[in-house]
Design a protein around this motif. Structure first.
Motif, PDB file in Angstrom:
ATOM      1  N   MET A 177       1.049  16.549 -16.562  1.00 39.69           N
ATOM      2  CA  MET A 177       2.335  16.075 -16.075  1.00 39.69           C
ATOM      3  C   MET A 177       2.195  14.659 -15.544  1.00 39.69           C
ATOM      4  O   MET A 177       1.230  14.319 -14.881  1.00 39.69           O
ATOM      5  N   VAL A 178       3.164  13.782 -15.852  1.00 38.45           N
ATOM      6  CA  VAL A 178       3.164  12.425 -15.329  1.00 38.45           C
ATOM      7  C   VAL A 178       3.395  12.504 -13.826  1.00 38.45           C
ATOM      8  O   VAL A 178       4.361  13.105 -13.364  1.00 38.45           O
ATOM      9  N   SER A 179       2.490  11.919 -13.044  1.00 41.01           N
ATOM     10  CA  SER A 179       2.618  11.990 -11.598  1.00 41.01           C
ATOM     11  C   SER A 179       3.787  11.147 -11.117  1.00 41.01           C
ATOM     12  O   SER A 179       4.262  10.251 -11.814  1.00 41.01           O
ATOM     13  N   ILE A 180       4.266  11.451  -9.918  1.00 35.20           N
ATOM     14  CA  ILE A 180       5.333  10.675  -9.293  1.00 35.20           C
ATOM     15  C   ILE A 180       4.788  10.106  -8.001  1.00 35.20           C
ATOM     16  O   ILE A 180       4.421  10.851  -7.080  1.00 35.20           O
ATOM     17  N   GLU A 181       4.689   8.794  -7.922  1.00 36.51           N
ATOM     18  CA  GLU A 181       4.175   8.137  -6.725  1.00 36.51           C
ATOM     19  C   GLU A 181       5.300   7.986  -5.712  1.00 36.51           C
ATOM     20  O   GLU A 181       6.371   7.464  -6.025  1.00 36.51           O
ATOM     21  N   THR A 182       5.065   8.448  -4.501  1.00 34.11           N
ATOM     22  CA  THR A 182       6.057   8.329  -3.444  1.00 34.11           C
ATOM     23  C   THR A 182       5.926   6.986  -2.741  1.00 34.11           C
ATOM     24  O   THR A 182       4.915   6.280  -2.890  1.00 34.11           O
ATOM     25  N   LEU A 183       6.920   6.657  -1.939  1.00 38.39           N
ATOM     26  CA  LEU A 183       6.852   5.439  -1.136  1.00 38.39           C
ATOM     27  C   LEU A 183       5.620   5.444  -0.235  1.00 38.39           C
ATOM     28  O   LEU A 183       4.912   4.450  -0.131  1.00 38.39           O
ATOM     29  N   GLU A 184       5.378   6.575   0.394  1.00 36.56           N
ATOM     30  CA  GLU A 184       4.238   6.655   1.303  1.00 36.56           C
ATOM     31  C   GLU A 184       2.928   6.437   0.564  1.00 36.56           C
ATOM     32  O   GLU A 184       2.030   5.736   1.058  1.00 36.56           O
ATOM     33  N   GLU A 185       2.791   7.001  -0.618  1.00 33.71           N
ATOM     34  CA  GLU A 185       1.582   6.806  -1.423  1.00 33.71           C
ATOM     35  C   GLU A 185       1.443   5.353  -1.852  1.00 33.71           C
ATOM     36  O   GLU A 185       0.326   4.817  -1.918  1.00 33.71           O
ATOM     37  N   PHE A 186       2.573   4.706  -2.140  1.00 34.29           N
ATOM     38  CA  PHE A 186       2.521   3.285  -2.492  1.00 34.29           C
ATOM     39  C   PHE A 186       1.968   2.462  -1.334  1.00 34.29           C
ATOM     40  O   PHE A 186       1.110   1.600  -1.524  1.00 34.29           O
ATOM     41  N   TYR A 187       2.447   2.724  -0.135  1.00 36.19           N
ATOM     42  CA  TYR A 187       1.972   1.971   1.028  1.00 36.19           C
ATOM     43  C   TYR A 187       0.496   2.234   1.309  1.00 36.19           C
ATOM     44  O   TYR A 187      -0.220   1.365   1.802  1.00 36.19           O
ATOM     45  N   GLN A 188       0.031   3.440   1.004  1.00 37.93           N
ATOM     46  CA  GLN A 188      -1.397   3.726   1.166  1.00 37.93           C
ATOM     47  C   GLN A 188      -2.221   2.926   0.159  1.00 37.93           C
ATOM     48  O   GLN A 188      -3.325   2.466   0.465  1.00 37.93           O
ATOM     49  N   ARG A 189      -1.678   2.760  -1.041  1.00 36.11           N
ATOM     50  CA  ARG A 189      -2.377   2.003  -2.090  1.00 36.11           C
ATOM     51  C   ARG A 189      -2.246   0.501  -1.872  1.00 36.11           C
ATOM     52  O   ARG A 189      -3.094  -0.281  -2.306  1.00 36.11           O
ATOM     53  N   HIS A 190      -1.162   0.085  -1.221  1.00 32.27           N
ATOM     54  CA  HIS A 190      -0.875  -1.330  -1.032  1.00 32.27           C
ATOM     55  C   HIS A 190      -0.534  -1.562   0.445  1.00 32.27           C
ATOM     56  O   HIS A 190       0.630  -1.797   0.781  1.00 32.27           O
ATOM     57  N   PRO A 191      -1.521  -1.466   1.345  1.00 30.54           N
ATOM     58  CA  PRO A 191      -1.238  -1.607   2.776  1.00 30.54           C
ATOM     59  C   PRO A 191      -0.673  -2.985   3.116  1.00 30.54           C
ATOM     60  O   PRO A 191      -1.078  -3.996   2.549  1.00 30.54           O
ATOM     61  N   VAL A 192       0.293  -2.990   4.038  1.00 32.12           N
ATOM     62  CA  VAL A 192       0.952  -4.226   4.450  1.00 32.12           C
ATOM     63  C   VAL A 192       0.572  -4.519   5.893  1.00 32.12           C
ATOM     64  O   VAL A 192       0.749  -3.665   6.763  1.00 32.12           O
ATOM     65  N   PRO A 193      -0.003  -5.705   6.163  1.00 33.39           N
ATOM     66  CA  PRO A 193      -0.434  -6.027   7.534  1.00 33.39           C
ATOM     67  C   PRO A 193       0.721  -5.921   8.530  1.00 33.39           C
ATOM     68  O   PRO A 193       1.858  -6.320   8.245  1.00 33.39           O
ATOM     69  N   ASN A 194       0.442  -5.344   9.666  1.00 33.58           N
ATOM     70  CA  ASN A 194       1.385  -5.268  10.785  1.00 33.58           C
ATOM     71  C   ASN A 194       2.640  -4.457  10.473  1.00 33.58           C
ATOM     72  O   ASN A 194       3.677  -4.635  11.107  1.00 33.58           O
ATOM     73  N   GLN A 195       2.564  -3.581   9.456  1.00 33.63           N
ATOM     74  CA  GLN A 195       3.714  -2.733   9.146  1.00 33.63           C
ATOM     75  C   GLN A 195       3.279  -1.280   9.061  1.00 33.63           C
ATOM     76  O   GLN A 195       2.231  -0.959   8.512  1.00 33.63           O
ATOM     77  N   VAL A 196       4.104  -0.407   9.621  1.00 37.49           N
ATOM     78  CA  VAL A 196       3.892   1.027   9.539  1.00 37.49           C
ATOM     79  C   VAL A 196       4.981   1.617   8.657  1.00 37.49           C
ATOM     80  O   VAL A 196       6.164   1.304   8.824  1.00 37.49           O
ATOM     81  N   PHE A 197       4.600   2.453   7.712  1.00 37.02           N
ATOM     82  CA  PHE A 197       5.576   2.999   6.777  1.00 37.02           C
ATOM     83  C   PHE A 197       6.596   3.879   7.492  1.00 37.02           C
ATOM     84  O   PHE A 197       6.248   4.758   8.285  1.00 37.02           O
ATOM     85  N   THR A 198       7.868   3.620   7.226  1.00 35.99           N
ATOM     86  CA  THR A 198       8.979   4.444   7.708  1.00 35.99           C
ATOM     87  C   THR A 198       9.911   4.671   6.531  1.00 35.99           C
ATOM     88  O   THR A 198      10.368   3.706   5.901  1.00 35.99           O
ATOM     89  N   GLU A 199      10.189   5.933   6.246  1.00 37.76           N
ATOM     90  CA  GLU A 199      10.962   6.254   5.046  1.00 37.76           C
ATOM     91  C   GLU A 199      12.343   5.623   5.052  1.00 37.76           C
ATOM     92  O   GLU A 199      12.827   5.141   4.034  1.00 37.76           O
ATOM     93  N   HIS A 200      13.008   5.602   6.210  1.00 38.95           N
ATOM     94  CA  HIS A 200      14.356   5.026   6.307  1.00 38.95           C
ATOM     95  C   HIS A 200      14.324   3.828   7.256  1.00 38.95           C
ATOM     96  O   HIS A 200      15.018   3.793   8.269  1.00 38.95           O
ATOM     97  N   ASN A 201      13.521   2.843   6.902  1.00 36.77           N
ATOM     98  CA  ASN A 201      13.375   1.689   7.794  1.00 36.77           C
ATOM     99  C   ASN A 201      14.651   0.855   7.884  1.00 36.77           C
ATOM    100  O   ASN A 201      14.843   0.095   8.825  1.00 36.77           O
TER     101      ASN A 201
END
Length: 301
Positions: free
Chosen positions: A1-25
């Motif tokens: 099955m083709v995987s589905i990358e979530t927003l949270e998984e994207f942020y784990q793969r592409h960390p952004v300095p000084n930002q914490v992931f929030t689903e409804h930022n």
């Protein structure tokens, strides 16, 4: 099955300095804009549960289920959650920006379905817009403004960013070449557009329990409330292909994706694509490819 990358998984793969992931930022949905620094050599081939617009300055390739597109000049790349894709970095430096967002961020009750109907996000369309030097400067300035705004303390910044995002989408649409379907007018073009959009909405098939509800030209005609002969004439006039050809080509494209990117059995693939028996699916696949589904899967490994 083709995987589905979530927003949270994207942020784990592409960390952004000084930002914490929030689903409804953004309060209503999620939005963010980044520089393309630290661009990965290759992103995973997957669907995603968010939209993305990337301004790519640098060489590379976009990989889709049925094709790969070389990026050798600055380009805007539009990524739709329903279409699996992967990015492969080429030689040389990588710069630019990208922004990602959910449909909840940009859609409202009065603009519902605006994203899925937007030409550059439509499945089956052309999601890549190449830019000349003047266009690159203009689009870069807009994305830089968006990046500065998201870091600001302005209380209504996400309302402003929502408008900037719409401007970005329409600036790209102004640059993109008009397709043959867009320049046609009249009843035949309208019914053809409705048919093609309805066809794309039948996909993707995400689990073995799902199956195509519309399989034949008659099924589509009934859903669109037109006579089958009228639908066939209109589609043939505008596209040069029959309704059945379009359906078969789209089913075949999905078959390739399921065979290559899932571990479903041939019977599960056949059932998902609307074939009553695996043998019918095998005959269909051989007719259009000259190879069996099993052999195609083996060659794709």
């Amino acid at each position: 099955m083709v995987s589905i990358e979530t927003l949270e998984e994207f942020y784990q793969r592409h960390p952004v300095p000084n930002q914490v992931f929030t689903e409804h930022n953004a309060g209503q949905g999620h939005f963010n804009v980044f520089l393309r620094t630290g661009c990965v050599n290759r992103s995973p081939f997957s669907r995603r549960d968010f939209y993305k617009i990337a301004l790519v300055v640098g060489q590379g390739k976009m990989h889709y289920t049925d094709k790969s597109i070389a990026i050798e000049k600055p380009a805007l790349i539009f990524s739709n959650p329903s279409i699996p894709s992967a990015w492969e970095t080429g030689s040389g430096p990588q710069t630019g920006w990208f922004c990602l967002f959910t449909d909840a961020f940009i859609e409202s009750h009065e603009h519902k379905s605006a994203l899925q109907d937007f030409p550059l996000f439509k499945a089956g369309g052309n999601p890549i817009v190449f830019l000349d030097e003047t266009q690159l400067v203009h689009i870069s300035a807009l994305l830089q403004t968006m990046m500065e705004e998201i870091d600001s303390d302005y209380v209504n910044k996400y309302d402003l960013l929502r408008n900037y995002l719409r401007i970005l989408m329409h600036e790209a649409l102004k640059i993109a070449p008009v397709t043959a379907y867009e320049v046609n007018s009249g009843a035949a073009a309208r019914i053809t557009t409705l048919f093609l959009e309805l066809l794309e909405r039948q996909f993707p098939i995400d689990s073995p329990g799902e199956f195509l509800k519309l399989k034949t030209a008659n099924d589509y005609a009934q859903t669109l409330a037109v006579h089958t002969n009228h639908l066939n004439r209109s589609v043939k006039e505008i596209t040069g292909k029959t309704t059945t050809q379009h359906i078969s080509e789209r089913v075949l494209k999905e078959a390739y994706a399921l065979l290559k990117h899932t571990d479903w059995s041939i019977a599960q693939v056949a059932n998902g694509l609307g074939f009553e028996e695996p043998a019918y699916f095998t005959n269909f696949f051989k007719k259009y490819t000259g190879s069996s589904p099993a052999m195609s899967r083996l060659n794709a490994v």
